[in-house]
Design an enzyme around this catalytic site. Structure first.
Site, short mmCIF file in Angstrom:
data_model
loop_
_atom_site.label_atom_id
_atom_site.label_comp_id
_atom_site.label_asym_id
_atom_site.label_seq_id
_atom_site.Cartn_x
_atom_site.Cartn_y
_atom_site.Cartn_z
N GLU A 63 14.44 3.62 6.82
CA GLU A 63 14.02 5.00 7.10
C GLU A 63 14.93 5.69 8.13
O GLU A 63 14.54 6.70 8.72
CB GLU A 63 12.56 5.01 7.57
CG GLU A 63 11.62 4.57 6.45
CD GLU A 63 10.17 4.43 6.90
OE1 GLU A 63 9.41 5.38 6.75
OE2 GLU A 63 9.82 3.35 7.42
N SER B 198 7.25 4.97 3.72
CA SER B 198 7.91 5.93 2.82
C SER B 198 7.81 5.57 1.34
O SER B 198 8.67 5.97 0.55
CB SER B 198 9.39 6.11 3.21
OG SER B 198 9.48 6.70 4.48
N TYR C 268 9.92 13.84 0.77
CA TYR C 268 11.02 14.41 1.56
C TYR C 268 11.79 15.52 0.86
O TYR C 268 12.78 16.01 1.39
CB TYR C 268 11.97 13.28 2.01
CG TYR C 268 11.23 12.25 2.82
CD1 TYR C 268 10.61 12.60 4.02
CD2 TYR C 268 11.09 10.93 2.38
CE1 TYR C 268 9.90 11.67 4.77
CE2 TYR C 268 10.38 10.00 3.13
CZ TYR C 268 9.79 10.38 4.32
OH TYR C 268 9.09 9.46 5.04
N ARG D 215 -1.35 9.02 12.34
CA ARG D 215 -1.79 9.72 11.12
C ARG D 215 -2.35 8.68 10.15
O ARG D 215 -1.69 7.68 9.87
CB ARG D 215 -0.59 10.42 10.47
CG ARG D 215 -0.95 11.60 9.58
CD ARG D 215 0.22 11.99 8.70
NE ARG D 215 0.36 11.05 7.61
CZ ARG D 215 1.53 10.60 7.13
NH1 ARG D 215 2.67 11.00 7.64
NH2 ARG D 215 1.54 9.74 6.13
N ASP E 160 -3.66 7.64 6.44
CA ASP E 160 -3.59 7.97 5.02
C ASP E 160 -4.82 7.42 4.31
O ASP E 160 -5.17 6.25 4.47
CB ASP E 160 -2.34 7.36 4.37
CG ASP E 160 -1.05 8.00 4.87
OD1 ASP E 160 -1.13 9.09 5.46
OD2 ASP E 160 0.02 7.39 4.68
N GLU F 9 -3.55 3.26 5.21
CA GLU F 9 -2.72 2.77 6.32
C GLU F 9 -2.78 3.74 7.48
O GLU F 9 -3.13 4.92 7.33
CB GLU F 9 -1.26 2.62 5.86
CG GLU F 9 -0.64 3.93 5.42
CD GLU F 9 0.87 3.97 5.56
OE1 GLU F 9 1.47 3.07 6.17
OE2 GLU F 9 1.45 4.95 5.07
N ASN G 193 -0.28 5.33 10.29
CA ASN G 193 1.13 5.53 10.65
C ASN G 193 1.20 5.80 12.15
O ASN G 193 0.68 6.81 12.62
CB ASN G 193 1.70 6.73 9.90
CG ASN G 193 1.61 6.54 8.39
OD1 ASN G 193 2.40 5.81 7.82
ND2 ASN G 193 0.65 7.19 7.75
N GLY H 233 6.29 11.02 10.34
CA GLY H 233 7.44 11.92 10.31
C GLY H 233 7.17 13.25 11.02
O GLY H 233 6.04 13.72 11.04
N1 LIG Z 1 -4.56 1.68 -3.41
C1 LIG Z 1 -3.97 2.82 -3.78
N2 LIG Z 1 -4.54 3.62 -4.71
C2 LIG Z 1 -3.93 4.78 -5.09
N3 LIG Z 1 -2.74 5.20 -4.62
C3 LIG Z 1 -2.13 4.44 -3.68
C4 LIG Z 1 -2.72 3.23 -3.19
N4 LIG Z 1 -1.86 2.70 -2.29
C5 LIG Z 1 -0.83 3.53 -2.19
N5 LIG Z 1 -0.97 4.59 -3.03
C6 LIG Z 1 -0.02 5.71 -3.17
O1 LIG Z 1 1.24 5.33 -2.59
C7 LIG Z 1 1.52 6.11 -1.42
C8 LIG Z 1 2.12 5.26 -0.31
O2 LIG Z 1 1.23 4.21 0.04
P1 LIG Z 1 0.91 3.81 1.55
O3 LIG Z 1 -0.05 2.66 1.50
O4 LIG Z 1 0.49 5.02 2.33
O5 LIG Z 1 2.30 3.22 2.07
P2 LIG Z 1 3.61 3.87 2.76
O6 LIG Z 1 3.34 5.34 2.97
O7 LIG Z 1 3.73 3.12 4.02
O8 LIG Z 1 4.72 3.57 1.81
C9 LIG Z 1 0.18 6.71 -1.04
O9 LIG Z 1 0.39 7.88 -0.29
C10 LIG Z 1 -0.46 6.94 -2.41
O10 LIG Z 1 0.09 8.06 -3.07
MG LIG Z 2 1.60 6.27 3.71
#
Ligand SMILES: Nc1ncnc2c1ncn2[C@@H]1O[C@H](COP(=O)(O)OP(=O)(O)O)[C@@H](O)[C@H]1O
Ligand SMILES: [Mg+2]
Length: 297
Positions: free
Chosen positions: A13, A139, A205, A244, A246, A259, A261, A265
């Protein structure tokens, strides 16, 4: 006041960090602070002499040792004040398996998951679709939605490029929302409507690749509940300064922690600034709030 903006680093990143750092440096100049933009290209030790002279370090790193607590521990040892969470919370939140465990222990919803090594046998009786992701990447790097068994091994291979620990997580259909917190202030909820199936790297992004709704169109009672719970998760994970969360929000109004964060960003397209600006504040005011939190928090 002297502010060092620590940016770059060696994680995947790096480029995002430079965007964050550049935006933060500009804001600090507008705030009439003395700014030293510190580009991290190798170890943190190489830049410590520059950081020791400053009143505060704004940590604009993303991923890797800038986000997993290593650099935070080093700055603590040097008694250097920095923005954001300390080493323990940073470590915990960088590790999705551990942070999901804390959140579930506190009786909040997070999708069911397995943690595997790439060489492990595949767990039996998996229910598709699944999300396969590295345990400690950001990301959306190395992340896939897996619709059937045939897609599973290639997805594990993609994730294992980035981590030796892989999450297989239940896919939650529904809406994509995120909640920003600075100090004890919870910002309006942002809904993200990506133009791809996932909120992936490109949608995150590239301007125009996602639509954002802030405040998200969610009934008021549910909005309050999500905001309160986001703050309780932040506290359960021992976060400080800002962060933040999610979530996925399903059709039954159930919200699922994905998760936390600890170094979200802070670029032009980023979500925390969007959330703050929707309440009428400016980007510089947000940066000032984060700095003030670190100095007084
Ligand atoms: N269990 C899930 N069900 C549906 N969508 C998911 C799930 N896990 C991740 N995603 C999708 O992938 C994106 C990134 O996942 P995330 O767990 O936030 O990891 P990171 O942002 O650290 O890569 C999420 O914002 C969502 O769009
Ligand atoms: Mg995320």
């Amino acid at each position: 006041m002297n502010v060092a903006i620590l940016m770059g680093g060696t994680s995947t990143e790096r480029e995002i960090s430079i965007s964050t750092g550049t935006a933060v440096a500009k804001a600090c100049e507008q705030l009439n602070y003395e700014v030293d933009s510190v580009m991290l290209n190798d170890s943190i030790e190489s830049v410590l002499p520059r950081l020791r002279n400053m009143d505060i370090v704004f940590n604009a790193l993303h991923g890797g040792e800038g986000e997993n607590g290593d650099i935070q521990r080093c700055l603590d040892e040097e008694n250097i004040v920095y923005t954001g969470s300390g080493p323990e919370a940073s470590y915990l939140c960088m590790n999705k398996h551990l942070s999901k465990g804390v959140v579930r222990e506190a009786e909040f919803d997070t999708p069911d998951w397995y943690l595997i090594n790439p060489s492990d046998d595949i767990p039996k009786n998996l229910i598709f679709p699944l999300v396969v992701k590295p345990n400690d990447q950001g990301s959306t790097v190395g992340l896939s939605i897996v619709h059937n068994e045939d897609e599973l091994i290639p997805a594990i291979d993609r994730a294992s490029v980035h981590s030796d620990k892989i999450l297989l997580e239940t896919f939650i259909p529904g809406r994509e929302i995120t909640v920003a917190i600075v100090g004890k202030d919870v910002f309006p909820i942002v809904e993200i409507v990506p133009s791809h199936e996932l909120y992936d790297y490109e949608c995150k992004y590239t301007t125009g690749m996602s639509r954002y709704e802030c405040p998200a169109k969610i009934p008021e009672a549910l909005t309050n509940q999500i905001q309160n719970d986001a703050l309780r998760m932040y506290e359960a994970l021992n976060c400080s300064g800002y962060g933040r969360v999610d979530f996925r929000l399903d059709d039954n109004g159930r919200y699922w922690f994905l998760e936390m964060n600890t170094l979200p960003g802070m670029t032009d397209t980023s979500l925390v600034p969007k959330a703050y600006q929707s309440g009428g504040g400016t980007f510089s005011e947000l940066i000032n709030k984060i700095i003030t939190e670190a100095l007084n928090g």
